[in-house]
Each structure stands twice: as structure tokens, then as C-alpha cells.
Design a protein around this motif. Structure first.
Motif, PDB file in Angstrom:
ATOM      1  N   THR A 223      86.969 -12.825  28.113  1.00 37.25           N
ATOM      2  CA  THR A 223      87.326 -13.821  29.059  1.00 37.25           C
ATOM      3  C   THR A 223      88.799 -13.796  29.219  1.00 37.25           C
ATOM      4  O   THR A 223      89.416 -13.952  30.088  1.00 37.25           O
ATOM      5  N   ARG A 224      89.456 -13.834  27.770  1.00 37.92           N
ATOM      6  CA  ARG A 224      90.769 -14.155  27.745  1.00 37.92           C
ATOM      7  C   ARG A 224      91.459 -12.747  28.257  1.00 37.92           C
ATOM      8  O   ARG A 224      92.764 -12.404  28.964  1.00 37.92           O
ATOM      9  N   LEU A 225      91.020 -11.695  28.430  1.00 31.96           N
ATOM     10  CA  LEU A 225      91.304 -10.493  28.928  1.00 31.96           C
ATOM     11  C   LEU A 225      90.775 -10.154  30.465  1.00 31.96           C
ATOM     12  O   LEU A 225      91.079  -9.096  30.938  1.00 31.96           O
ATOM     13  N   GLY A 226      90.422 -10.960  30.973  1.00 29.70           N
ATOM     14  CA  GLY A 226      89.976 -11.222  32.516  1.00 29.70           C
ATOM     15  C   GLY A 226      88.648 -10.528  32.776  1.00 29.70           C
ATOM     16  O   GLY A 226      88.607 -10.232  33.972  1.00 29.70           O
ATOM     17  N   ILE A 227      87.869 -10.252  31.810  1.00 31.94           N
ATOM     18  CA  ILE A 227      86.793  -9.481  32.247  1.00 31.94           C
ATOM     19  C   ILE A 227      85.481 -10.295  32.288  1.00 31.94           C
ATOM     20  O   ILE A 227      85.199 -11.191  31.298  1.00 31.94           O
ATOM     21  N   PRO A 228      85.075 -10.413  33.316  1.00 29.31           N
ATOM     22  CA  PRO A 228      83.874 -11.407  33.634  1.00 29.31           C
ATOM     23  C   PRO A 228      82.526 -11.391  32.696  1.00 29.31           C
ATOM     24  O   PRO A 228      82.296 -10.157  32.672  1.00 29.31           O
TER      25      PRO A 228
END
Length: 610
Positions: A223-228
Motif C-alpha cells: 500500500t505504501r507503494l501505491g499498489i491496491p
């Protein structure tokens, strides 16, 4: 977690020793200058990594361990020949790009450490590494050879971030100032978070099964990497995988070893964490890091076609269909119990309970109880039974490695994980940078020393006299290597060993023949009676669990756990054998470290980097 029986032999690799004709004094060695000079030599050597070039900078039996930086995998290469071949491969050259290696600077990194001994002079130093695609860090361990040339015994490089896709943390943390009355979106933070967590208009890119430490840590990274990312868990509450375990459970690992990424335990945290406290912390962790978790949810069917999964889940009685690209199995110890069957079980008139369902020891006061197993769980249950007035006997079917919590465990963790030790990020880099073969050699020396009567030797001797069979771990390497190699058969002693020695907890070492009406008959003809039998026989391997939850992957999944031919872990955090399926597990420390490995591996694929 039990491992498949496919672990490759791991040959211990002790650090080198040399015969110095005229060794330099410590005062004459400027460690920082040595490191800077060495890195310049290394940089030049790997530009054209021939065996001849590498022989000038790496010892003949030296190691290069890599975590995603040189390739998108976990690799350990030993020997100049193998390292040269590895660095010369096309895929490696592509990843290396404009590789730069320089001393690490930062608020938690130490200066190079010089150690001068009679037969070895060495320097350990942190390094930064950079390629066209990413940033990373590592450690080099240099030794002065007999020709007074500094060469590496171990080189470690690890990818920590992607340049074009940095983590939303630290300097890249979200602004958080999007107020409903100041934007085109009329919802507030709570409403937006709830909508995001429901995935009503989109699918998660990653679906994780299991909301224990394994699932939560990798979800936090993703989630910190922007991956749902979405986690589903069969339990009603996050943390129930710990709350529902046996009444007396307290972690045997100390707090310094058990921190989770982003949110370490507070300074007030106890050294050893009670199970319910950990369960509550996991629940807090998920909420604090805004990790979408659907509880009371189980997968019911699945298929994989054209690079996507179709997974149907049952959530509180309602069915949802999800189409993620990746599925991570993170059931770990909350997976299916390993419940062996024995001849004659149906005639036994007592109760047979697996440790995952066992509770209320006080109800067995004054009664005989047989505990099948001899690891941490079996000992804890036996200790709890005795403390509640019962008469427990451990049924030991194979040998057990025993390490005391008071003396042995601190010796094993050393100054790496301890009070007033290095910050956890630095400690992890020290620990995980070592090839497992080198760790094995260090631990062989530690275990040998612990066997002295003034340390753990007296306990071991007493246990053996009481009929409890102990071992020193694989090739005498102790607990950690045994955990890696076979997944169990060890005990960190918190009091049960003295109870065994004093006869308060009975021991029966032998093979079970069958159950009888009153208890268990053994192959040697002895029968032990009991009002209840507790099966402390652990949990199924994750490969078995994967086949049960996702039948479509059953024949494709590779063995999970144990060592491969290079000394890295089989399948965990790596290719599973089935596209889009990953495994995440092990203890809190390994979940903390390898959650970043797996998240970056998935991110690299999602962002088109490989």
C-alpha cells in the motif's frame, strides 16, 4: 511452519583465517580509507567481471548475496568463478545499469568497524548501491589476506526502493490535508478510506489470504507503494490468529527481534509478548496503516487465466468475485492444523485435541494428560498443565534442540537484537546480509560454547538423564538453522526443562503403536493412560494449504521452505511455480524484512520493470 522435505544440504562457511608474517597494528589502519579504496577497486572490477579481475577484490571462496538488486530474485553466489558468471549474465548486466557503490551515510548507520585478531584482520562497512532503476544498501566484510591485500569475504546488495515509484513514507508521506469543504471531493478521510477498502468499483491488484503478521507486513509495504491490496481472513477480528491459540502462549522471541515495519513496538513493550497483546497490536497496526482487511471472509473458488485470478470469496454470508493479478498466501501458523491420525483413535474414551483448539488447563486438575510433540507449543502446554494441577507427559517422537531463554537466546542474538542495540533497520541489515552458510558457521561456534556446564550444558545433561533426547541442530548449528531447515523440533526454554528434570513433567520417547481405550500403546509395549491427549503436532506446510484453498495451483507449486542449492529459501518470497501466486510467512523478524522483498518484487512486475 513445517517445510517440505526438499531442503538442500547447507555447508557451513566459517570466516577465513590467515598467517600474517608482519601484521599491521590497529592504529596503523584507517578503516574509512580502506573502504573507500576498496570500493573504487570493486567498482572497476565489476565493470568487466572476469575471474582475474574479481580475484583481486574477492576471496576465492567469498560470497555475493543479493536481494533483488542484481536480478529480481534472491541469490547467493559463492566463489569467484560463480560470481563472475553471475555478473556477466545479460539479465544481470541489464539490472546493474550505471551501478554505483559508495559508503553509506545516514542517521542510523555506523562507521566501518575494524577487528584485529591474531589470525584475521577484518573491516565491516555499510554501503549504498544505485542502478538505473533503483536504490539499495548493503554491507561488505573485508579481510586482509596474507599478501596484505583487502578482499571481500561477503558482499551484500539489496534493493530498497524504486526511483520512479518511491514509498509513500518519510519524505514522501501523504499530505493528508484533503478536506471535504476544500476540494471537489465532498467526502472526508474516514469516508474515503471506507470506500477504498470496499473495492466496489475496482479490483485489488493483490489479494492476500491471512491477516497475521505475514499478510499485514507485506500489505503495509504494497500500500505504501501505491499498489491496491486487500487482505481476507477467516477470523472475525484481525489478530484472532494469535488470540485463539492456547491460553498461556507468550512469544519466545524478544521484543527487539519482533518489531514490525513502519511502527515499532513502544519502549514500554514487554520483552516477551503475550499472545492477546500481539493480536491487539496487529489490529491496531492494520488500522493505523489503513490496510484494507475483510474479516469473516474465506475464498470459496478460484481460477487463473490470461494473467488474472478469478477468486470468489464469502464475506459474512455474501459472495463477492475478485479479479486480482496476484494472490499471496500468508496463512502461516493460522493455516490448517497438522492433525495426524493413529490406529485405534476411535476406541479411545478420552478427548483428543489439537493444540490450536486446546484451552482451559484448569479443567484437567488431578488428571493425566499426554502431549504429543516436543517443541515450543508442547512444552508450554505441559508447563501450563502442571501449573494447574494436572500430570502431563510429553510424547517425544524425535530429538529436540533446546536453548535457554536466559542464556542461550541472548547468545544467539548477540549485540544485534538487544536492549540499547542498533536500530532495527541497522540490525536487520547486519543479520540478513550474511549468507546462511556463514550464519550456520557462526552458530555452530555459539552452540558449541553454550554446551559448557556454566551455560546450557547443565540443562541439556539433566534433560538427557530424564529421558528427553536433545540434539544440537543440523551439523551442530542450533535453533535458527533447524527452524530454516525443518521448520520445528526446538524449544526455547522458559521453565519447562527444569520441570522435566525434576520429574514434574513426564517424558516418553518412542514411537506410537496405537491408541487404546485408556491411552496410548507404544512400540516398546509400554502403555500410558490419560484422560486427554493433546496433539502439539504443528501446522501443515503452506504448499499443502495452497492446494486446499486454490486447487488450480496444486500441481504447479514448488516446495516451500528449506534451503535451495545456493542456501536461499525455497519458494518463500520468490517464484512459487505458478504465475501470480506468492508465499509469505515465517516469524515476525523475517516478515519484517522479507515483506519489502516481496512487495518490491511485485511492484517491479506491476510497473513494467521486468
Amino acid at each position: 511452519m513445517p517445510v517440505d522435505t526438499h531442503s538442500q544440504p547447507l555447508q557451513a562457511a566459517p570466516p577465513p583465517t590467515f598467517k600474517y608474517k608482519s601484521p599491521p597494528s590497529a592504529a596503523s589502519i584507517n578503516a574509512s580509507e580502506v573502504v573507500s579504496d576498496y570500493l573504487a577497486r570493486l567498482q572497476k572490477a565489476i565493470e568487466k567481471p572476469t575471474v582475474l579481475d574479481l580475484q583481486d577484490v574477492i576471496l576465492p571462496e567469498g560470497f555475493w548475496r543479493d536481494g533483488l538488486f542484481l536480478t529480481w530474485d534472491l541469490r547467493t553466489l559463492r566463489g569467484v568463478d560463480k560470481i563472475s558468471q553471475f555478473l556477466s549474465k545479460v539479465v544481470t548486466e541489464k539490472r546493474l545499469g550505471s551501478l554505483n557503490i559508495k559508503p553509506t551515510v545516514g542517521n542510523y548507520k555506523r562507521l566501518p568497524v575494524l577487528q584485529v585478531g591474531e589470525n584475521a584482520i577484518s573491516i565491516s562497512a555499510y554501503i549504498d548501491v544505485e542502478s538505473d532503476e533503483g536504490l539499495g544498501e548493503g554491507i561488505i566484510r573485508l579481510f586482509l589476506d596474507s599478501n596484505n591485500t583487502w578482499k571481500a569475504f561477503t558482499i551484500y546488495t539489496s534493493l530498497t526502493s524504486l526511483k520512479q515509484h518511491p514509498e509513500a513514507s518519510g519524505a514522501n508521506r501523504p499530505h493528508g490535508g484533503l478536506h471535504g469543504d476544500q476540494s471537489s471531493n465532498p467526502t472526508n478521510w474516514k469516508e474515503r478510506l471506507a470506500a477504498f477498502s470496499e473495492f466496489t468499483t475496482s479490483d485489488p491488484t493483490v489479494l492476500i489470504v491471512g491477516a497475521g503478521q505475514a499478510g499485514l507486513t507485506v500489505a503495509a509495504r504494497l500500500t505504501r507503494l501505491g499498489i491496491p491490496t486487500l487482505i481476507v481472513d477467516k477470523n472475525p477480528r484481525i489478530g484472532d490468529n494469535w488470540r485463539n491459540r492456547y491460553h498461556s502462549l507468550v512469544l519466545h522471541d524478544p521484543v527487539w527481534y519482533d518489531h514490525l515495519p513502519y511502527i515499532p513496538f513502544p519502549k514500554t513493550w514487554p520483552i516477551f509478548t503475550p499472545k492477546d497483546k500481539l493480536g491487539d497490536w496487529l489490529e491496531f497496526y492494520a488500522r493505523s496503516l489503513e490496510i484494507p482487511v475483510w474479516t469473516s471472509t474465506t475464498p470459496t473458488s478460484s481460477s487463473y487465466e490470461n494473467g488474472k485470478w478469478t477468486v470468489k470469496v464469502l464475506r459474512e454470508g455474501k459472495e463477492r468475485t475478485l479479479s486480482p493479478k496476484h494472490v499471496i498466501l500468508a496463512t502461516g501458523h493460522s493455516g490448517e492444523p497438522n492433525i495426524p491420525t493413529f490406529p485405534g483413535q476411535e476406541v479411545y474414551k478420552g478427548k483428543i485435541t489439537h493444540s490450536s483448539k486446546w484451552s482451559n488447563p484448569e479443567r484437567l486438575k488431578g488428571k493425566k494428560v499426554l502431549v504429543v510433540g516436543a517443541g515450543n507449543t508442547a512444552h508450554d502446554i505441559a508447563q501450563s498443565l502442571y501449573s494447574n494441577g494436572a500430570y502431563p507427559t510429553l510424547i517425544q517422537r524425535s530429538s529436540t534442540h533446546v536453548l535457554s531463554s536466559k542464556i542461550g537466546l541472548p547468545a544467539l542474538l548477540g549485540t544485534t537484537y538487544c536492549e540499547n542495540g542498533p536500530e532495527v533497520e541497522e540490525a536487520d541489515l547486519q543479520f540478513f546480509s550474511l549468507p546462511n552458510a556463514v550464519t550456520k558457521a557462526y552458530h555452530q561456534a555459539i552452540i558449541k560454547d553454550l554446551k559448557s556446564p556454566s551455560k546450557d550444558g547443565q540443562i541439556i545433561e539433566g534433560l538427557n538423564k530424564a529421558g528427553f533426547v536433545t540434539d544440537d541442530g543440523p551439523d551442530g548449528a542450533g535453533l535458527l538453522i533447524k527452524y530454516f531447515d525443518v521448520g520445528g523440533s526446538y524449544y526455547i526454554d522458559i521453565g519447562a526443562s527444569s520441570m522435566i528434570i525434576d520429574g514434574k513433567i513426564g517424558v516418553k520417547h518412542g514411537r506410537l503403536n496405537k491408541f487404546t481405550e485408556k491411552g496410548i500403546l507404544f512400540e516398546d509395549g509400554q502403555e500410558l493412560e490419560a484422560a486427554e491427549v493433546v496433539l502439539a503436532t504443528g501446522y501443515q506446510n503452506m504448499r499443502t494449504t495452497a492446494g486446499a484453498i486454490f486447487p488450480c495451483v496444486k500441481d504447479a507449486v514448488k516446495p516451500v521452505g528449506g534451503f535451495d542449492s545456493e542456501g536461499e529459501f525455497n519458494t518463500l518470497f520468490r517464484d512459487s511455480g505458478h504465475p501470480g501466486l506468492w508465499f509469505m510467512g515465517m516469524n515476525l523478524a523475517h516478515c519484517r524484512w522479507y515483506s519489502r522483498v516481496l512487495a518490491l518484487r511485485i511492484a517491479g512486475q506491476e510497473f513494467g520493470l521486468y
